[in-house]
Design an enzyme around this catalytic site. Structure first.
Site, PDB file in Angstrom:
ATOM      1  N   LYS A   1       2.260  -3.346   7.347  1.00 41.49           N
ATOM      2  CA  LYS A   1       2.546  -3.518   5.926  1.00 41.49           C
ATOM      3  C   LYS A   1       3.998  -3.105   5.629  1.00 41.49           C
ATOM      4  CE  LYS A   1       0.173  -4.654   2.988  1.00 41.49           C
ATOM      5  NZ  LYS A   1      -0.180  -6.007   2.445  1.00 41.49           N
TER       6      LYS A   1
ATOM      7  N   THR B   1       0.825  -1.205   0.000  1.00 40.32           N
ATOM      8  CA  THR B   1       0.000   0.000   0.000  1.00 40.32           C
ATOM      9  C   THR B   1       0.863   1.261   0.000  1.00 40.32           C
ATOM     10  OG1 THR B   1      -1.444   1.278   1.468  1.00 40.32           O
ATOM     11  CG2 THR B   1      -0.088  -0.358   2.526  1.00 40.32           C
ATOM     12  N   ASP B   2       0.274   2.366  -0.461  1.00 37.89           N
ATOM     13  CA  ASP B   2       0.976   3.659  -0.391  1.00 37.89           C
ATOM     14  C   ASP B   2       1.031   4.185   1.041  1.00 37.89           C
ATOM     15  OD1 ASP B   2      -1.712   4.349  -0.093  1.00 37.89           O
ATOM     16  OD2 ASP B   2      -1.734   5.833  -1.706  1.00 37.89           O
ATOM     17  N   GLU B   3       0.249   3.567   1.945  1.00 34.18           N
ATOM     18  CA  GLU B   3       0.173   4.103   3.315  1.00 34.18           C
ATOM     19  C   GLU B   3       1.495   3.943   4.076  1.00 34.18           C
ATOM     20  OE1 GLU B   3      -3.532   3.330   5.352  1.00 34.18           O
ATOM     21  OE2 GLU B   3      -4.594   3.119   3.453  1.00 34.18           O
TER      22      GLU B   3
ATOM     23  N   TYR C   1      -1.869  -0.560  10.988  1.00 34.38           N
ATOM     24  CA  TYR C   1      -1.990  -1.226   9.676  1.00 34.38           C
ATOM     25  C   TYR C   1      -0.780  -0.914   8.804  1.00 34.38           C
ATOM     26  CZ  TYR C   1      -3.287  -1.675   4.737  1.00 34.38           C
ATOM     27  OH  TYR C   1      -3.279  -1.963   3.385  1.00 34.38           O
TER      28      TYR C   1
END
Ligand code: NAD
Ligand code: TYD
Length: 365
Positions: free
Chosen positions: A164, A134-136, A160
């Protein structure tokens, strides 16, 4: 012919990827391994259940013996790793499952891939471990900051995104240390069919149809970069087929939206849908969209703790190196998504009343 192990294939993006892959690579073997947590729904795989190369295994990616057996049994040469705990709000309430699945589970898969592909005499010719991220992991942007590139330093803010980020680092380390042939993609927010209605866009659609409040966190000005889920599948396909081993590719559609603008757009599109189709009035009698007033449901609520302000993906690398281009605009993608939810009421009703998990409950009855 490829033999794919797709983890998390009963979830939102995994299922869309499996549908896409079965359509575009009908000769390939598709083994889905999924634990069917609350986010896994066997019905998501209905479109491929009779596909020749398809097999579903109900199991956990943390079960090393199971993963080892499947790798051998199916002579897996490609792992596409989607399985994860994926919802930020849940990670704030209970981070443990995120560490378990996203970190420990990813590590279990890496160990199994290493054993099957690097420490074995009958390893496949060109194996690949593709990690879906993810970009997060890159943290939060200010209003004028440039979008995230593959070299933006990691700065995860939620449990989260931290889990990741940890999994991304393990994937990188297995390549650097052991030579495992890996690729990673970091994608922006997805939306589309089969999206679990706890995430913003499907929650809005379902709540408007049911006449329930539309919760907007904080001031509604947080920005996300949205990509239609099939365009994500297309990006992963390109990375699998042409991506350089050991590389990271950002996937996105250059489509930044403030949350409140998405909320208003979905309200407007559903108002229009009701105006054009009188049968919707009977099907959804509680929906204020029938009176052209879906926006009356908008309700500002307390902000998410640590809420990242802005995400934006710079997808130049995958575009210039692999020729990637999303096929859906937000306009076409969001209409397709709303149409899908209108046409698949039994799917989301079963999610809302919990009956989508009957198959899992029967197994353990
Ligand atoms: P999802 O929550 O809809 O689905 C996750 C799937 O993984 C479910 O089917 C669940 O049953 C399965 N799963 C969970 N724990 C498992 C375990 N221990 N063993 C086996 N299966 C398990 O998630 P999603 O939105 O489809 O996201 C898929 C992947 O894409 C995730 O890795 C996520 O981090 C990443 N991603 C998501 C987005 C997004 O916008 N949703 C954006 C970028 C990247
Ligand atoms: P979400 O779909 O949970 O994805 P993520 O947190 O991974 O970006 O949320 C998208 C944005 O919408 C995020 O800024 C939080 C916000 N949001 C709301 O305002 N209300 C809601 O009910 C939800 C679920 C999210």
């Amino acid at each position: 012919m490829r033999k794919l192990l797709v983890t998390g294939g009963a979830g939102f993006i995994g299922a869309n990827f499996v549908h896409y892959w079965a359509r575009h690579h009908p000769a390939d073997r598709l083994l889905v391994l999924d634990a069917l947590t609350y986010a896994g729904n066997p019905a998501n795989l209905d479109p491929v259940k009779d596909h020749a190369g398809f097999r579903f295994v109900h199991g956990d990616i943390r079960d090393g013996a199971l993963v080892d057996r499947l790798m051998r049994e199916e002579a897996i040469d490609t792992i596409v790793h989607f399985a994860a705990e994926s919802h930020v709000d849940r990670s704030i309430l209970g981070p443990d499952a995120f560490i378990e699945t996203n970190v420990i589970g990813t590590h279990t898969l890496l160990k199994a891939a290493r054993k099957a592909w690097l420490d074995s005499d009958d390893a496949p010719a060109s194996p690949r471990f593709h990690h879906v991220s993810t970009d997060e992991v890159y943290g939060s942007l200010g209003p004028t900051d440039p979008a995230f590139t593959e070299t933006t330093p990691y700065a995860p803010n939620s449990p989260y995104s931290a889990s990741k980020a940890a999994s991304d680092h393990l994937v990188r380390a297995y390549h650097h240390t052991y030579g495992l042939p890996v690729t990673t993609s970091n994608c922006s927010n997805n939306y589309g069919p089969y999206h679990f209605p706890e995430k913003l866009i499907p929650l809005l659609i379902v709540n408007i149809l049911e006449g329930k409040p539309l919760p907007v966190y904080g001031d509604g000005m947080n920005i996300r970069d949205w990509l239609y889920v099939e365009d994500h599948a297309r990006g992963i396909e390109l990375v699998l087929n042409q991506g350089r081993v050991g590389e990271v590719y950002n996937i996105g559609g250059n489509n930044e939206w403030a949350n409140i603008d998405i909320v208003k757009l979905v309200c407007q599109l559903l108002d229009e849908a009701f105006a054009h189709d009188p049968s919707l009035h009977q099907r959804f009698p509680r929906s204020p969209a029938a009176q052209n007033q879906a926006a009356s449901l908008i309700t500002y609520v307390k902000d998410r703790p640590g809420h990242d302000r802005r995400y934006a993906i710079d997808a130049h690398k995958i575009m210039s190196e692999l020729g990637y281009a999303p096929q859906e605009s937000f306009e076409t993608g969001i209409r397709k998504t709303i149409d899908w939810f209108l046409a698949n009421e039994p799917w989301w009703r079963a999610v809302m009343d919990g009956s989508y998990q009957d198959w899992v409950k029967q197994q353990y009855a």
